[in-house]
Motif scaffolding. Structure first.
Motif, PDB file in Angstrom:
ATOM      1  N   ASP A  82      -6.577  -4.038  26.852  1.00 61.04           N
ATOM      2  CA  ASP A  82      -7.784  -3.555  27.519  1.00 61.04           C
ATOM      3  C   ASP A  82      -7.706  -2.102  27.980  1.00 61.04           C
ATOM      4  OD1 ASP A  82      -8.302  -6.341  27.349  1.00 61.04           O
ATOM      5  OD2 ASP A  82      -7.517  -6.646  29.369  1.00 61.04           O
ATOM      6  N   PRO A  83      -7.355  -1.159  27.108  1.00 60.68           N
ATOM      7  CA  PRO A  83      -7.305   0.237  27.555  1.00 60.68           C
ATOM      8  C   PRO A  83      -8.683   0.768  27.909  1.00 60.68           C
ATOM      9  CG  PRO A  83      -7.186   0.126  25.168  1.00 60.68           C
ATOM     10  CD  PRO A  83      -7.102  -1.291  25.658  1.00 60.68           C
ATOM     11  N   CYS A  84      -8.739   1.591  28.938  1.00 60.01           N
ATOM     12  CA  CYS A  84      -9.948   2.341  29.275  1.00 60.01           C
ATOM     13  C   CYS A  84      -9.537   3.794  29.472  1.00 60.01           C
ATOM     14  CB  CYS A  84     -10.598   1.790  30.539  1.00 60.01           C
ATOM     15  SG  CYS A  84     -12.134   2.662  30.972  1.00 60.01           S
ATOM     16  N   ILE A  85     -10.251   4.708  28.828  1.00 60.40           N
ATOM     17  CA  ILE A  85      -9.868   6.123  28.844  1.00 60.40           C
ATOM     18  C   ILE A  85     -11.083   6.984  29.176  1.00 60.40           C
ATOM     19  CG2 ILE A  85      -8.989   8.047  27.454  1.00 60.40           C
ATOM     20  CD1 ILE A  85      -7.426   5.987  25.804  1.00 60.40           C
ATOM     21  N   ILE A  86     -10.873   7.969  30.053  1.00 59.43           N
ATOM     22  CA  ILE A  86     -11.896   8.960  30.363  1.00 59.43           C
ATOM     23  C   ILE A  86     -11.261  10.350  30.315  1.00 59.43           C
ATOM     24  CG2 ILE A  86     -13.302   7.462  31.819  1.00 59.43           C
ATOM     25  CD1 ILE A  86     -11.981   8.900  34.252  1.00 59.43           C
ATOM     26  N   ARG A  87     -12.120  11.384  30.374  1.00 61.61           N
ATOM     27  CA  ARG A  87     -11.654  12.756  30.496  1.00 61.61           C
ATOM     28  C   ARG A  87     -12.201  13.338  31.799  1.00 61.61           C
ATOM     29  NH1 ARG A  87     -12.293  16.212  25.081  1.00 61.61           N
ATOM     30  NH2 ARG A  87     -10.554  17.314  26.071  1.00 61.61           N
ATOM     31  N   ASP A  88     -11.371  14.139  32.473  1.00 62.56           N
ATOM     32  CA  ASP A  88     -11.841  14.773  33.699  1.00 62.56           C
ATOM     33  C   ASP A  88     -12.498  16.116  33.374  1.00 62.56           C
ATOM     34  OD1 ASP A  88      -9.806  16.671  33.347  1.00 62.56           O
ATOM     35  OD2 ASP A  88      -8.422  15.621  34.687  1.00 62.56           O
ATOM     36  N   LYS A  89     -12.880  16.841  34.409  1.00 63.48           N
ATOM     37  CA  LYS A  89     -13.605  18.093  34.201  1.00 63.48           C
ATOM     38  C   LYS A  89     -12.775  19.148  33.486  1.00 63.48           C
ATOM     39  CE  LYS A  89     -16.593  17.540  38.261  1.00 63.48           C
ATOM     40  NZ  LYS A  89     -16.991  18.115  39.581  1.00 63.48           N
ATOM     41  N   MET A  90     -11.453  19.033  33.573  1.00 58.73           N
ATOM     42  CA  MET A  90     -10.563  19.989  32.917  1.00 58.73           C
ATOM     43  C   MET A  90     -10.196  19.556  31.496  1.00 58.73           C
ATOM     44  SD  MET A  90     -10.456  22.179  35.261  1.00 58.73           S
ATOM     45  CE  MET A  90      -9.231  23.288  34.556  1.00 58.73           C
ATOM     46  N   GLY A  91     -10.708  18.407  31.068  1.00 59.91           N
ATOM     47  CA  GLY A  91     -10.443  17.947  29.715  1.00 59.91           C
ATOM     48  C   GLY A  91      -9.245  17.024  29.598  1.00 59.91           C
ATOM     49  N   GLU A  92      -8.552  16.768  30.704  1.00 60.94           N
ATOM     50  CA  GLU A  92      -7.392  15.876  30.675  1.00 60.94           C
ATOM     51  C   GLU A  92      -7.856  14.434  30.447  1.00 60.94           C
ATOM     52  OE1 GLU A  92      -3.055  15.336  31.489  1.00 60.94           O
ATOM     53  OE2 GLU A  92      -4.339  17.048  30.979  1.00 60.94           O
ATOM     54  N   PHE A  93      -7.073  13.715  29.637  1.00 62.65           N
ATOM     55  CA  PHE A  93      -7.351  12.306  29.381  1.00 62.65           C
ATOM     56  C   PHE A  93      -6.614  11.444  30.414  1.00 62.65           C
ATOM     57  CE2 PHE A  93      -8.158  14.424  25.450  1.00 62.65           C
ATOM     58  CZ  PHE A  93      -9.045  13.655  24.719  1.00 62.65           C
ATOM     59  N   HIS A  94      -7.274  10.397  30.891  1.00 61.28           N
ATOM     60  CA  HIS A  94      -6.664   9.451  31.821  1.00 61.28           C
ATOM     61  C   HIS A  94      -6.887   8.042  31.280  1.00 61.28           C
ATOM     62  CE1 HIS A  94      -6.106  12.558  34.936  1.00 61.28           C
ATOM     63  NE2 HIS A  94      -7.256  13.036  34.469  1.00 61.28           N
ATOM     64  N   MET A  95      -5.861   7.212  31.365  1.00 59.74           N
ATOM     65  CA  MET A  95      -5.931   5.861  30.804  1.00 59.74           C
ATOM     66  C   MET A  95      -5.413   4.833  31.798  1.00 59.74           C
ATOM     67  SD  MET A  95      -4.290   4.341  27.250  1.00 59.74           S
ATOM     68  CE  MET A  95      -2.600   4.885  27.614  1.00 59.74           C
ATOM     69  N   VAL A  96      -6.100   3.695  31.865  1.00 56.79           N
ATOM     70  CA  VAL A  96      -5.620   2.516  32.587  1.00 56.79           C
ATOM     71  C   VAL A  96      -5.660   1.333  31.630  1.00 56.79           C
ATOM     72  CG1 VAL A  96      -6.200   3.264  34.923  1.00 56.79           C
ATOM     73  CG2 VAL A  96      -7.959   2.156  33.527  1.00 56.79           C
ATOM     74  N   TRP A  97      -4.837   0.320  31.909  1.00 57.55           N
ATOM     75  CA  TRP A  97      -4.810  -0.850  31.021  1.00 57.55           C
ATOM     76  C   TRP A  97      -4.258  -2.069  31.760  1.00 57.55           C
ATOM     77  CZ3 TRP A  97      -1.359   3.173  30.817  1.00 57.55           C
ATOM     78  CH2 TRP A  97      -0.001   2.871  30.926  1.00 57.55           C
ATOM     79  N   THR A  98      -4.488  -3.236  31.179  1.00 53.81           N
ATOM     80  CA  THR A  98      -3.990  -4.498  31.713  1.00 53.81           C
ATOM     81  C   THR A  98      -2.520  -4.668  31.366  1.00 53.81           C
ATOM     82  OG1 THR A  98      -6.156  -5.545  31.456  1.00 53.81           O
ATOM     83  CG2 THR A  98      -4.246  -7.010  31.656  1.00 53.81           C
TER      84      THR A  98
END
Length: 332
Positions: A82-98
């Motif tokens: 169940d990965p979920c990924i977003i990008r912040d305002k600086m373009g960095e990717f962030h991921m959370v998962w089960t």
């Protein structure tokens, strides 16, 4: 004879030199287009295989970008789901998962391929009345400068383990939604209840229009097990006006906003049939032609997440990992 061949070679070389490079032209066209990365995990007992990714320029034709990008083994379960990924305002990717019963995994990346800073975020807190038996499908939602992570859990007091060890799906659950929040991905607020209706829910994913918040979720009651939507004027609810969006055995919603519609993808999981999608222009009328997303994926795609990138970024990613830009794996 020798001079004739030499002259022919010179003219041929000049002719070829004057032709535009097909590869360069293709990359120029692609670099001017927005693109999408589809991250997912391989679901046929592949929870330890890690993160996969496909890409598309049109949300129609999908190509494999890379298999097994990373395979972190954190938490009590040591799996990757169940990965979920977003990008912040600086373009960095962030991921959370089960990955555990007391928390979820977190990592970040500059380019969406090389991940670092893997750590386990503990959210279970018995001192506050949140002693969780599981932490499933964490999902990001960003409001101003605060990032919320919403997930589903059953309190340990409401949990009954399976009679046969290892068959977790035969457990007795009582799921509702919880959240934590952060402004720096280093410090996370204590857990709090997000939505606890009079029935079980999992896979909460929040979307906002100009005036309303929409919560996509799975109704976990027996005889339901399907994707639904509720709405609220406030981010924290209460959520009402529930609407059924898909048939039984659907879950894992993910969405992307295009210029003309909201496209909602979901996992149609019996037999691992893969993702399907529906569209709406007004959040009321949904296209009921639920078209399969997965026709030719070599792997069994489960519970994914979509991230928009520029065409230039995708070209660089493909060059970096050696993706040929061919090999259509699915279209719809």
């Amino acid at each position: 004879m020798t001079n004739s061949w030499a002259l022919a070679a010179i003219f041929l070389g000049l002719f070829l030199y004057g032709l535009p490079s097909c590869t360069t032209h293709s990359q120029q066209v692609e670099s001017n287009q927005d693109a999408y990365l589809l991250y997912y995990f391989e679901g046929n007992a592949g929870e330890k295989a890690g993160l996969y990714a496909a890409y598309s320029y049109n949300l129609h034709d999908w190509h494999l970008l890379k298999q097994k990008i990373c395979a972190p083994q954190l938490g009590e379960f040591g799996v990757f789901r169940d990965p979920c990924i977003i990008r912040d305002k600086m373009g960095e990717f962030h991921m959370v998962w089960t990955c555990g019963s007391s928390g979820f995994g977190y990592a970040h990346s500059a380019d969406g391929i090389d991940w670092q800073g893997e750590k386990f975020i503990t959210v279970s807190d018995s001192t506050r009345g949140f002693d969780f038996a599981n932490v499933w499908a964490p999902e990001f939602y960003v409001e101003q400068d605060t990032t919320y992570i919403i997930w589903s859990s059953t309190l340990r007091e409401d949990y009954t383990p399976p009679k046969e060890a290892g068959k977790w799906w035969n457990s007795t659950w009582n799921h509702s939604l919880y959240y934590t929040k952060t402004v720096d991905f280093k410090h996370f607020s204590p857990p709090a209840s997000y939505w606890n209706p009079d029935f079980q829910v999992i896979d909460g994913s929040l979307y906002k229009t100009d005036s309303l918040y929409y919560l996509f979720f799975k109704d976990e009651r027996k005889g339901h097990k399907n994707l639904m939507m509720a709405q609220s004027e406030n981010m924290m609810g209460p959520f009402t006006d529930t609407l059924s969006l898909a048939a039984q055995y659907t879950e894992g919603p993910m969405y992307v906003k295009t210029d003309t519609a909201l496209v909602l993808y979901y996992d149609y999981y019996p037999g691992y049939f893969g993702y399907r999608y529906a569209t709406t222009k007004n959040m009321k009328d949904w296209n009921k032609d639920f078209v399969p997303l997965k026709h030719g994926f070599q792997d069994i795609m489960r519970h994914g997440t979509l991230v928009k990138v520029s065409g230039q970024e995708l070209v660089k990613l493909r060059q970096k990992i050696g993706s040929p830009g061919s090999g259509l794996i699915t279209n719809f």
